[in-house]
Design an enzyme around this catalytic site. Sequence first.
Site, PDB file in Angstrom:
ATOM      1  N   PRO A   1      42.195-118.175 -92.315  1.00 25.86           N
ATOM      2  CA  PRO A   1      42.175-118.428 -90.879  1.00 25.86           C
ATOM      3  C   PRO A   1      40.776-118.429 -90.269  1.00 25.86           C
ATOM      4  CG  PRO A   1      42.981-116.225 -91.344  1.00 25.86           C
ATOM      5  CD  PRO A   1      42.923-116.943 -92.653  1.00 25.86           C
ATOM      6  N   ASN A   2      40.603-119.366 -89.362  1.00 25.04           N
ATOM      7  CA  ASN A   2      39.390-119.519 -88.533  1.00 25.04           C
ATOM      8  C   ASN A   2      38.198-120.097 -89.290  1.00 25.04           C
ATOM      9  OD1 ASN A   2      40.618-118.350 -86.139  1.00 25.04           O
ATOM     10  ND2 ASN A   2      40.557-116.416 -87.246  1.00 25.04           N
TER      11      ASN A   2
ATOM     12  N   ARG B   1      31.655-121.209 -84.995  1.00 28.13           N
ATOM     13  CA  ARG B   1      32.230-119.872 -84.818  1.00 28.13           C
ATOM     14  C   ARG B   1      31.166-118.804 -85.088  1.00 28.13           C
ATOM     15  NH1 ARG B   1      35.936-116.863 -89.351  1.00 28.13           N
ATOM     16  NH2 ARG B   1      36.384-115.015 -88.106  1.00 28.13           N
TER      17      ARG B   1
ATOM     18  N   TYR C   1      28.166-116.119 -89.158  1.00 26.13           N
ATOM     19  CA  TYR C   1      28.647-116.971 -90.243  1.00 26.13           C
ATOM     20  C   TYR C   1      27.748-118.184 -90.534  1.00 26.13           C
ATOM     21  CZ  TYR C   1      32.829-114.167 -89.585  1.00 26.13           C
ATOM     22  OH  TYR C   1      33.699-113.111 -89.489  1.00 26.13           O
TER      23      TYR C   1
ATOM     24  N   ASN D   1      38.438-117.186 -99.902  1.00 30.78           N
ATOM     25  CA  ASN D   1      37.964-116.527 -98.684  1.00 30.78           C
ATOM     26  C   ASN D   1      39.173-116.442 -97.760  1.00 30.78           C
ATOM     27  OD1 ASN D   1      36.874-115.567 -96.347  1.00 30.78           O
ATOM     28  ND2 ASN D   1      35.130-116.977 -96.307  1.00 30.78           N
TER      29      ASN D   1
ATOM     30  N   ALA E   1      40.408-112.982 -92.183  1.00 26.36           N
ATOM     31  CA  ALA E   1      40.950-111.696 -91.730  1.00 26.36           C
ATOM     32  C   ALA E   1      42.175-111.259 -92.530  1.00 26.36           C
ATOM     33  CB  ALA E   1      41.296-111.773 -90.244  1.00 26.36           C
TER      34      ALA E   1
ATOM     35  N   HIS F   1      42.091-108.306 -95.043  1.00 31.53           N
ATOM     36  CA  HIS F   1      42.197-106.904 -94.637  1.00 31.53           C
ATOM     37  C   HIS F   1      43.630-106.499 -94.283  1.00 31.53           C
ATOM     38  CE1 HIS F   1      37.981-107.796 -94.420  1.00 31.53           C
ATOM     39  NE2 HIS F   1      38.131-108.584 -93.369  1.00 31.53           N
TER      40      HIS F   1
ATOM     41  N   ASP G   1      49.993-110.044-103.420  1.00 28.91           N
ATOM     42  CA  ASP G   1      51.113-110.223-104.355  1.00 28.91           C
ATOM     43  C   ASP G   1      51.108-111.622-104.959  1.00 28.91           C
ATOM     44  OD1 ASP G   1      51.996-107.661-103.958  1.00 28.91           O
ATOM     45  OD2 ASP G   1      53.709-108.201-102.691  1.00 28.91           O
TER      46      ASP G   1
ATOM     47  N   GLU H   1      37.099-112.983-104.871  1.00 27.45           N
ATOM     48  CA  GLU H   1      37.165-112.769-103.418  1.00 27.45           C
ATOM     49  C   GLU H   1      35.795-113.103-102.836  1.00 27.45           C
ATOM     50  OE1 GLU H   1      38.331-108.829-102.166  1.00 27.45           O
ATOM     51  OE2 GLU H   1      37.467-109.141-100.164  1.00 27.45           O
TER      52      GLU H   1
ATOM     53  N   HIS I   1      33.335-113.746 -99.219  1.00 27.15           N
ATOM     54  CA  HIS I   1      33.088-113.700 -97.776  1.00 27.15           C
ATOM     55  C   HIS I   1      31.677-114.180 -97.497  1.00 27.15           C
ATOM     56  CE1 HIS I   1      36.746-111.416 -97.330  1.00 27.15           C
ATOM     57  NE2 HIS I   1      36.331-110.655 -98.320  1.00 27.15           N
ATOM     58  N   LEU I   2      31.531-114.928 -96.416  1.00 27.60           N
ATOM     59  CA  LEU I   2      30.181-115.354 -96.015  1.00 27.60           C
ATOM     60  C   LEU I   2      29.349-114.153 -95.583  1.00 27.60           C
ATOM     61  CD1 LEU I   2      32.083-117.979 -94.276  1.00 27.60           C
ATOM     62  CD2 LEU I   2      29.927-118.798 -95.159  1.00 27.60           C
ATOM     63  N   SER I   3      29.977-113.294 -94.779  1.00 26.14           N
ATOM     64  CA  SER I   3      29.251-112.136 -94.254  1.00 26.14           C
ATOM     65  C   SER I   3      29.402-110.949 -95.205  1.00 26.14           C
ATOM     66  CB  SER I   3      29.817-111.762 -92.877  1.00 26.14           C
ATOM     67  OG  SER I   3      31.179-111.374 -92.991  1.00 26.14           O
TER      68      SER I   3
ATOM     69  N   ARG J   1      29.834-104.332 -91.756  1.00 27.12           N
ATOM     70  CA  ARG J   1      30.445-104.631 -90.457  1.00 27.12           C
ATOM     71  C   ARG J   1      31.468-103.528 -90.068  1.00 27.12           C
ATOM     72  NH1 ARG J   1      32.315-110.688 -90.440  1.00 27.12           N
ATOM     73  NH2 ARG J   1      32.398-110.234 -88.195  1.00 27.12           N
TER      74      ARG J   1
ATOM     75  N   ARG K   1      36.993-104.006 -91.687  1.00 22.67           N
ATOM     76  CA  ARG K   1      36.674-105.048 -92.675  1.00 22.67           C
ATOM     77  C   ARG K   1      36.330-104.457 -94.048  1.00 22.67           C
ATOM     78  NH1 ARG K   1      36.306-109.667 -89.340  1.00 22.67           N
ATOM     79  NH2 ARG K   1      35.545-109.104 -87.279  1.00 22.67           N
TER      80      ARG K   1
HETATM   81  C1  DQA Z   1      35.082-113.435 -93.530  1.00 24.78           C
HETATM   82  C2  DQA Z   1      35.036-111.952 -93.166  1.00 24.78           C
HETATM   83  C3  DQA Z   1      36.351-111.517 -92.521  1.00 24.78           C
HETATM   84  O1  DQA Z   1      36.276-110.140 -92.168  1.00 24.78           O
HETATM   85  C4  DQA Z   1      36.603-112.311 -91.264  1.00 24.78           C
HETATM   86  O2  DQA Z   1      37.841-111.956 -90.696  1.00 24.78           O
HETATM   87  C5  DQA Z   1      36.516-113.778 -91.504  1.00 24.78           C
HETATM   88  C6  DQA Z   1      35.440-114.297 -92.332  1.00 24.78           C
HETATM   89  C7  DQA Z   1      33.726-113.927 -94.073  1.00 24.78           C
HETATM   90  O3  DQA Z   1      33.708-114.991 -94.709  1.00 24.78           O
HETATM   91  O4  DQA Z   1      32.696-113.288 -93.852  1.00 24.78           O
HETATM   92  O5  DQA Z   1      37.274-114.552 -90.932  1.00 24.78           O
HETATM   93  O6  DQA Z   1      36.055-113.614 -94.551  1.00 24.78           O
END
Ligand code: DQA
Length: 145
Positions: free
Chosen positions: A10-11, A18, A23, A74, A77, A80, A87, A98, A100-102, A107, A111
């Site tokens: 998502p997002n 964003r 990011y 990725n 959210a 978390h 599963d 796994e 994540h950009l950040s 943070r 997270r």
């Molecule tokens: C994220 C980190 C997550 O905590 C956050 O909810 C995201 C982006 C990242 O790529 O840093 O949507 O997955």
Amino acid sequence: MTSVLILNGPNLNLLGTRQPEVYGRTTLDDIEAMCSDHGQAIEMSVEFAQSNIEGELVNHIHAARNRHAGIILNAGAYTHTSIALMDALASVELPAIELHLSNVHAREDFRHKSYIARVATGLICGFGAKGYVLAMDALKDHLSD
Ligand code: DQA
């Protein structure tokens, strides 16, 4: 040729605009192009997908079972919160990275918890868009072991 699924939650469709201070300004289309170029360089074929919907992400993971050698996820959210994604990954028994950009550990506390990490082969975070390419190399390396 090794084939992998790069799945975004998502997002992440909003990357580029964003919270660019968190990011970066690279869009998801830019990242897809980067991954496809890198795939050619390392002989890895890439399916790239994004969804804002948890169940659709579960379906993508299930569909990867007989099509791909591994998954780069990725989960945004849902990382978390989602036992369903955890599963699904455990069910398909594919190596998963796994991503994540950040740097999620630098943070907010919420997270720091990851359901995905419990079933992932490894975790890459904090390197921005470049993390996708790093994850491809890591998965390639893992698969050739
Ligand atoms: C994220 C980190 C997550 O905590 C956050 O909810 C995201 C982006 C990242 O790529 O840093 O949507 O997955």
